[in-house]
Each structure stands twice: as C-alpha cells, then as structure tokens.
Design an enzyme around this catalytic site. Structure first.
Site, PDB file in Angstrom:
ATOM      1  N   GLU A 190      13.779  58.332  53.992  1.00 38.93           N
ATOM      2  CA  GLU A 190      15.038  59.312  53.778  1.00 38.93           C
ATOM      3  C   GLU A 190      14.486  60.727  53.261  1.00 38.93           C
ATOM      4  O   GLU A 190      13.568  60.833  52.155  1.00 38.93           O
ATOM      5  CB  GLU A 190      15.811  58.951  52.619  1.00 38.93           C
ATOM      6  CG  GLU A 190      16.986  60.007  52.789  1.00 38.93           C
ATOM      7  CD  GLU A 190      18.306  59.638  51.716  1.00 38.93           C
ATOM      8  OE1 GLU A 190      19.250  60.403  51.821  1.00 38.93           O
ATOM      9  OE2 GLU A 190      17.961  58.645  50.988  1.00 38.93           O
TER      10      GLU A 190
ATOM     11  N   GLU B 176      11.246  63.716  48.471  1.00 39.00           N
ATOM     12  CA  GLU B 176      12.050  64.952  47.891  1.00 39.00           C
ATOM     13  C   GLU B 176      10.862  65.812  47.391  1.00 39.00           C
ATOM     14  O   GLU B 176       9.766  65.432  46.983  1.00 39.00           O
ATOM     15  CB  GLU B 176      12.624  64.322  46.846  1.00 39.00           C
ATOM     16  CG  GLU B 176      13.417  65.294  46.111  1.00 39.00           C
ATOM     17  CD  GLU B 176      14.527  66.029  46.908  1.00 39.00           C
ATOM     18  OE1 GLU B 176      14.389  67.351  46.940  1.00 39.00           O
ATOM     19  OE2 GLU B 176      15.312  65.674  47.487  1.00 39.00           O
TER      20      GLU B 176
ATOM     21  N   ASP C 260      19.797  70.759  54.065  1.00 46.36           N
ATOM     22  CA  ASP C 260      20.191  72.213  53.810  1.00 46.36           C
ATOM     23  C   ASP C 260      20.322  72.878  55.352  1.00 46.36           C
ATOM     24  O   ASP C 260      19.290  72.867  56.038  1.00 46.36           O
ATOM     25  CB  ASP C 260      18.934  72.837  53.315  1.00 46.36           C
ATOM     26  CG  ASP C 260      19.366  74.361  52.678  1.00 46.36           C
ATOM     27  OD1 ASP C 260      19.897  74.891  53.451  1.00 46.36           O
ATOM     28  OD2 ASP C 260      18.528  74.702  51.649  1.00 46.36           O
TER      29      ASP C 260
ATOM     30  N   LYS D  70      20.968  81.328  58.098  1.00 42.28           N
ATOM     31  CA  LYS D  70      20.457  82.345  58.848  1.00 42.28           C
ATOM     32  C   LYS D  70      19.376  81.760  60.160  1.00 42.28           C
ATOM     33  O   LYS D  70      18.696  81.288  59.749  1.00 42.28           O
ATOM     34  CB  LYS D  70      19.747  83.119  57.731  1.00 42.28           C
ATOM     35  CG  LYS D  70      20.705  83.652  56.604  1.00 42.28           C
ATOM     36  CD  LYS D  70      19.980  84.571  55.559  1.00 42.28           C
ATOM     37  CE  LYS D  70      21.052  85.138  54.546  1.00 42.28           C
ATOM     38  NZ  LYS D  70      20.312  86.080  53.560  1.00 42.28           N
TER      39      LYS D  70
ATOM     40  N   ASP E 127      28.193  67.502  56.914  1.00 39.16           N
ATOM     41  CA  ASP E 127      29.472  68.112  56.928  1.00 39.16           C
ATOM     42  C   ASP E 127      29.568  69.511  57.656  1.00 39.16           C
ATOM     43  O   ASP E 127      30.597  69.676  57.892  1.00 39.16           O
ATOM     44  CB  ASP E 127      29.915  68.185  55.529  1.00 39.16           C
ATOM     45  CG  ASP E 127      29.091  69.507  54.788  1.00 39.16           C
ATOM     46  OD1 ASP E 127      27.802  69.070  54.486  1.00 39.16           O
ATOM     47  OD2 ASP E 127      29.743  70.135  54.083  1.00 39.16           O
TER      48      ASP E 127
ATOM     49  N   THR F 167      26.599  58.786  50.723  1.00 38.69           N
ATOM     50  CA  THR F 167      25.562  59.606  49.681  1.00 38.69           C
ATOM     51  C   THR F 167      26.580  60.312  48.496  1.00 38.69           C
ATOM     52  O   THR F 167      27.713  60.168  48.915  1.00 38.69           O
ATOM     53  CB  THR F 167      24.827  60.854  50.423  1.00 38.69           C
ATOM     54  OG1 THR F 167      25.607  61.868  50.877  1.00 38.69           O
ATOM     55  CG2 THR F 167      24.076  59.977  51.415  1.00 38.69           C
ATOM     56  N   GLU F 168      26.025  61.048  47.694  1.00 36.20           N
ATOM     57  CA  GLU F 168      26.713  61.799  46.744  1.00 36.20           C
ATOM     58  C   GLU F 168      27.584  62.655  47.397  1.00 36.20           C
ATOM     59  O   GLU F 168      28.655  62.760  47.133  1.00 36.20           O
ATOM     60  CB  GLU F 168      25.742  62.234  45.546  1.00 36.20           C
ATOM     61  CG  GLU F 168      25.156  61.168  44.708  1.00 36.20           C
ATOM     62  CD  GLU F 168      23.561  61.103  45.142  1.00 36.20           C
ATOM     63  OE1 GLU F 168      23.408  61.073  46.426  1.00 36.20           O
ATOM     64  OE2 GLU F 168      22.986  60.436  44.480  1.00 36.20           O
ATOM     65  N   TYR F 169      26.792  63.605  48.395  1.00 35.90           N
ATOM     66  CA  TYR F 169      27.615  64.682  49.037  1.00 35.90           C
ATOM     67  C   TYR F 169      28.869  64.034  49.840  1.00 35.90           C
ATOM     68  O   TYR F 169      29.743  64.641  49.928  1.00 35.90           O
ATOM     69  CB  TYR F 169      26.610  65.350  49.675  1.00 35.90           C
ATOM     70  CG  TYR F 169      25.968  66.563  49.031  1.00 35.90           C
ATOM     71  CD1 TYR F 169      26.593  67.206  48.007  1.00 35.90           C
ATOM     72  CD2 TYR F 169      24.686  67.327  49.556  1.00 35.90           C
ATOM     73  CE1 TYR F 169      26.094  68.405  47.471  1.00 35.90           C
ATOM     74  CE2 TYR F 169      24.132  68.010  48.938  1.00 35.90           C
ATOM     75  CZ  TYR F 169      24.710  68.762  47.994  1.00 35.90           C
ATOM     76  OH  TYR F 169      23.998  69.887  47.204  1.00 35.90           O
ATOM     77  N   GLU F 170      28.322  62.861  50.260  1.00 35.66           N
ATOM     78  CA  GLU F 170      29.371  62.497  51.331  1.00 35.66           C
ATOM     79  C   GLU F 170      30.573  61.953  50.750  1.00 35.66           C
ATOM     80  O   GLU F 170      31.772  62.198  51.072  1.00 35.66           O
ATOM     81  CB  GLU F 170      28.710  61.274  52.220  1.00 35.66           C
ATOM     82  CG  GLU F 170      29.685  60.539  53.417  1.00 35.66           C
ATOM     83  CD  GLU F 170      28.771  59.564  54.141  1.00 35.66           C
ATOM     84  OE1 GLU F 170      29.454  59.158  54.999  1.00 35.66           O
ATOM     85  OE2 GLU F 170      27.878  59.580  53.940  1.00 35.66           O
TER      86      GLU F 170
END
Length: 212
Positions: A43, A68, A117, A121, A153, A192-195
């Site tokens: 990942e 990471e 991320d 831009k 997302d 995931t945490e974000y999901e």
C-alpha cells in the site's frame, strides 16, 4: 495523510523492528525477508495503517508492506503494529518514486492506492500517484497478472486517473464505480480511516482496478 510533527518520531522509526531499514538489499528476494513464498502486496501512502493492518489480519497467506514517507504518520502505524502479533506486515519509510530501487521487476502482485493526495494544481500533476510517471514505475514492479486498486473521494482525481491510465499506459481498467458503497464491489471492501469519515457523511467513494 500528514499529521503534526511528533517529537522523537525519526528515532522511534529508526529503532522499530517493524520498519525495514535497508529495503534495497531485499530487492528481488523479498521471500527471504518474509521466509516464505507468499505473494507480496503493498500500500502506497498507507496513512495510519488501518487498511493494511486489517488486510494483513484477514489474509495471513499474503505478505504486506506499507509505504509511507511522512514520519508523523508512520509513527502512528507503528504504534498500531506493536499491538498485534502479525508476522506478514512491515513498513518502509520512503518516497514512492524510488519503488523500483526496492522491488524487482514483476515482484509485487498488488498495489493499493487509497485516498492519495490529489495535488489539484496542474503544475503538480506529475506528483499524483496515478500520473504517467508513477504508472511507469508500477509497470516495472507489478507482476504480469497483478493489479492496482485505487480508491478516492476526489472526483477530479478519479477522472484524471481513468483518463491517464487509458490514454498513456497499455493497461486495462475494470470494476469502475463512482459509488463504491452502493455497488456490488462493496462486498469485502476494507475501509481506510478517510473512507469511514467520508462515507459517514454520505460522500461517494470512487474505485477502479487497473491491470495489464
């Protein structure tokens, strides 16, 4: 996902038995590190590690490496790892642009990209983990029958990724959805945490799988 700087994080990571400090020496021989012939999944940008920890616990027959580059985030993932007895999950602190220095040709069977991320831009487009630059790196390390699983997302990033994969790479795309949790692909999905955060607010999650 970047967190506030944590004092002592660099030293903590350097001393952790769960972080592979010299990953280049295992390039092409990761089976010797894990001491088995199980498939290798990675990942990229794992955040605090909820997703990859869950996968490793559910699939002991698969070896997992979380990539990471931010120390403060990796610190949290290591804390979580210390609470488990998993033997199939380790971490590397590195920039994904150097993946081919660590993994040999066709060595990785699956790559997960979760809520990367978006670098919105245009001048930063090459930094997106689904840019042609990174797709070329994945093309080197990914097994002939391997897959790249991408979730986000961010609609603009998802549309960009679809277009980029189709127009600049020889890969194919399947299992495309703009609403993962309302689709058949939600079965077996690990969040995931974000999901969890976004889906709890009713925000749709987009997903695709790329393959050769």
């Amino acid at each position: 996902m970047r967190l506030r700087n944590i004092k002592g994080a660099e030293e903590f990571i350097a001393d952790s038995i769960y972080v592979i400090q010299d990953p280049q020496k295992y390039r092409g021989i990761w089976n010797t590190f894990f001491e088995n012939e199980n498939p290798l999944h990675i990942e990229i940008g794992m955040g605090k590690g909820k997703f990859i920890h869950t996968l490793a616990a559910k699939n002991p027959q698969i070896n997992y490496i979380g990539i990471e580059m931010y120390s403060s985030v990796l610190y949290r993932a290591i804390e979580k790892r210390q609470e488990t007895e998993l033997s199939n999950l380790f971490f590397i602190r590195m920039d994904a642009k150097n993946l081919s220095d660590v993994f040999d040709r066709f060595e990785v069977e699956r790559i997960y990209l979760n809520f990367s991320d978006p670098w919105p831009k245009e001048r930063h487009a090459k930094r997106r983990l689904t840019s042609p630059l990174f797709l070329a790196i994945y093309d080197i390390i990914l097994h002939q029958n391997g897959t790249v699983c991408f979730k986000t997302d961010n609609r603009n990033l998802f549309d960009y990724s679809l277009e980029t994969i189709q127009e600049t790479s020889p890969w194919h795309i399947k299992d495309v959805t703009y609403d993962l949790h309302g689709s058949p692909f939600a079965v077996g999905n690990v969040m995931t945490e974000y999901e969890e955060k976004f889906s709890s607010k009713g925000m749709p999650i987009h997903r695709l799988v790329a393959y050769r």
